[in-house]
Structures are given as structure tokens and as C-alpha cells.
Design an enzyme around this catalytic site. Sequence first.
Site, PDB file in Angstrom:
ATOM      1  N   GLU A  76      -0.741  10.962   0.208  1.00  0.00           N
ATOM      2  CA  GLU A  76      -2.004  10.261   0.413  1.00  0.00           C
ATOM      3  C   GLU A  76      -2.142   9.741   1.836  1.00  0.00           C
ATOM      4  O   GLU A  76      -3.233   9.786   2.418  1.00  0.00           O
ATOM      5  CB  GLU A  76      -2.123   9.097  -0.585  1.00  0.00           C
ATOM      6  CG  GLU A  76      -3.530   8.496  -0.687  1.00  0.00           C
ATOM      7  CD  GLU A  76      -3.845   7.442   0.352  1.00  0.00           C
ATOM      8  OE1 GLU A  76      -5.027   7.077   0.491  1.00  0.00           O
ATOM      9  OE2 GLU A  76      -2.900   6.971   1.041  1.00  0.00           O
ATOM     10  N   GLU A  77      -1.062   9.235   2.407  1.00  0.00           N
ATOM     11  CA  GLU A  77      -1.134   8.637   3.745  1.00  0.00           C
ATOM     12  C   GLU A  77      -1.451   9.651   4.838  1.00  0.00           C
ATOM     13  O   GLU A  77      -1.790   9.270   5.958  1.00  0.00           O
ATOM     14  CB  GLU A  77       0.168   7.904   4.077  1.00  0.00           C
ATOM     15  CG  GLU A  77       0.425   6.656   3.236  1.00  0.00           C
ATOM     16  CD  GLU A  77      -0.534   5.500   3.525  1.00  0.00           C
ATOM     17  OE1 GLU A  77      -1.428   5.671   4.375  1.00  0.00           O
ATOM     18  OE2 GLU A  77      -0.391   4.438   2.902  1.00  0.00           O
ATOM     19  N   ASP A 131       0.869  -1.175   0.000  1.00  0.00           N
ATOM     20  CA  ASP A 131       0.000   0.000   0.000  1.00  0.00           C
ATOM     21  C   ASP A 131       0.908   1.228   0.000  1.00  0.00           C
ATOM     22  O   ASP A 131       1.452   1.587   1.047  1.00  0.00           O
ATOM     23  CB  ASP A 131      -0.887  -0.031   1.243  1.00  0.00           C
ATOM     24  CG  ASP A 131      -1.678   1.237   1.485  1.00  0.00           C
ATOM     25  OD1 ASP A 131      -1.809   2.047   0.559  1.00  0.00           O
ATOM     26  OD2 ASP A 131      -2.157   1.413   2.619  1.00  0.00           O
TER      27      ASP A 131
END
Length: 344
Positions: free
Chosen positions: A221-222, A187
Site C-alpha cells: 500500500e505504501e 499507519d
Amino acid sequence: MKIKVNKSYFLEKLEHLLKTDSPSGYTHHMMATLSEWVDALGYAYTFNQKGGMIITIEGKDPSKTVALSAHVDTLGAMVRSITAEGFLKFTLVGGPIVPTLDSEYCRVHTRDGDVYTGTFLSNAPAAHVFKEASTLSRTPENMIVRLDERVRSKEDAAALGIQAGDFICIDPKTTIVNDFVKSRFIDDKGSVACILGVMEYLSANHIKPTYTTKVLISNYEEVGHGASQIPSDVVEMLAVDMGCIGDDLSCTEFDVSICAKDTSGPYDYNLVSELIQLAKSVELSYAVDIYPYYGSDVSAALKAGNDIRGALIGPGVHASHGMERTHYEALHHTMQLIYLYLTR
């Protein structure tokens, strides 16, 4: 139709991605490498102000622009402070499962460009010394990073050039065996590799997607705002991110997952339906699921007010935000669905 992906190219890029440190806010080295790879494929790209990459693939029909997205940033940590004994206290970047960090190796990147190795440990790391060694809650407040240097004081660590704000990168322990990919940060580097695999196929076979395509490689994004800003001509966006496994979800490590809804709400009904039909048309192994605790680059783009319709797919990944695992079959099915989406 199904495509014959260059598996060697894909696995080479995947392994390099996984082994390169790039927590949110520290992705410039990874982006430099991506620039070389995209140059080799012959596609034009630019960078936005926060360092995200925007690749343009010319389509047969320029009247419409669609976007693919995947994020190259990962979970990590930063130095919060240095203890009197020379250990590092840390703050999290993103949401790693903190107990899984106990005894993990890491790298500390200083502002001067030096790199030091170390280990995440609890404040009670020795069973022969601390009664609570096995019971102490593994939280950042109860943990430190032990440096592999001769440091016995705060001054010793500071003399190495280490300071608050330096990035601490978790060793991903990347291993590929029997087509299983075991690593932290599948991920979402697995999805970045999937997009690269499709781009390599398009480039090698001189195939244009149906519509002009912008590929967004986001780098925050994280921490929630990865693709909040997207090119103004984009009307539709497909995020490629990890597929969830567990509890009552139907996805496995051998499937491409199609997300109908996550924490941010339902994805576009018609686009999700179209993706399901595309997967059925070539008999891909796929699953449609609801992700209970999740947000994507499409979520960020919609929350920022972009007028788009969006959807989310990705390879099934087990044990997300911990020691993750997937199988090449899931990655392969994901590449097939990306290609079908681009050429529908």
C-alpha cells in the site's frame, strides 16, 4: 450494539505488529506471524501472488461478499550504494518525512538473512566539526547510514554481505503509556490490529458477519498498489487506515475518522452516509474529514478497474509518516465501527 473487545489480545498483537520489520517488499516474516494468528482464530486464508493475505469469514448471507482491508507494509529504505568510507547511501521505500530520520536507529537485513544495526545521520553529523551541522538539508542525498560494525571502507561493508537492495528498517520506538500508543507505523498496523481485535471477538463469540467477508491484508500500500487486485466476488470494500489530524481537520487521537474524500476523489456517498449513521447509532466518537494528501487500498482497487463501492475509516493518528501517536479510544471506536459495518 457496542462490543466488549479483548483489550489484552488487541494490545499484544498491536505491539508485536509495530515491532516487526515489514517495509513494502519485505513483509514475509510479518505474514508468517499473521498466518499463525489467523489459524488460532479458526479462519481460512490464502495468499495472492505478491504475498498479500486474503482471509475468508463465512457470513449469514452468502449472496453478497464484502471486503475489509488494512496494510501491514510500512515505510522504510533500501541500500542504494556503499561509500568509500563504508557508510550506506539509501533510497526511500514509501514516503517517510526524511528530516525525522536524522539520528534514528535502524536495522539492515541482508539477502543472506543477517541483520546489522545502524543509525541514520546527515553528512554533517558533528556540531564540533561541521559548520552546517544544523542547517544542512536532511534529504537522502545528504544522509548516510552508519553501521555498528568495524567498517572503514566499501570493501569492509561488502564483506559483511551488505549490498544494494538490502532493506533498511527504521526502529519504530514503540511505547504504550496511559493508553497512548507512540510508534512509527501505526499507519497502518494500528488498523491491522483493529481488524484482528474484531475477528477475535467474532471467533470467541461464534458470531458470523451479515455477509461473506474477505479480509485483505495488503503488503504494497505504501508504494501505491496494495489492494489493486481483489477477489472477483467482492462488491463493496471498506479500507481501514489511519485517520488524519491537523490543519482544518476535525479528527483527534480519540476518534474514529470517516473519510469523505481524499486525493483519489470522493468515496461512495451512500456507504459513507451509512457509516456515519452507524457511528451515531451507538454514540461513537467520530469525525468526518477530507484528507488532502492521501490514497488508500480502496483507491488502488478502484484505479485498477474493480467494480466496487468503497469507503475509508480509521483511528485518528497524529504526525503521520513521522513519530506517530494515537490513543486506545480511537482504536476502540474503530473496532466498534468495523463490527457495526460487518453486522449491519
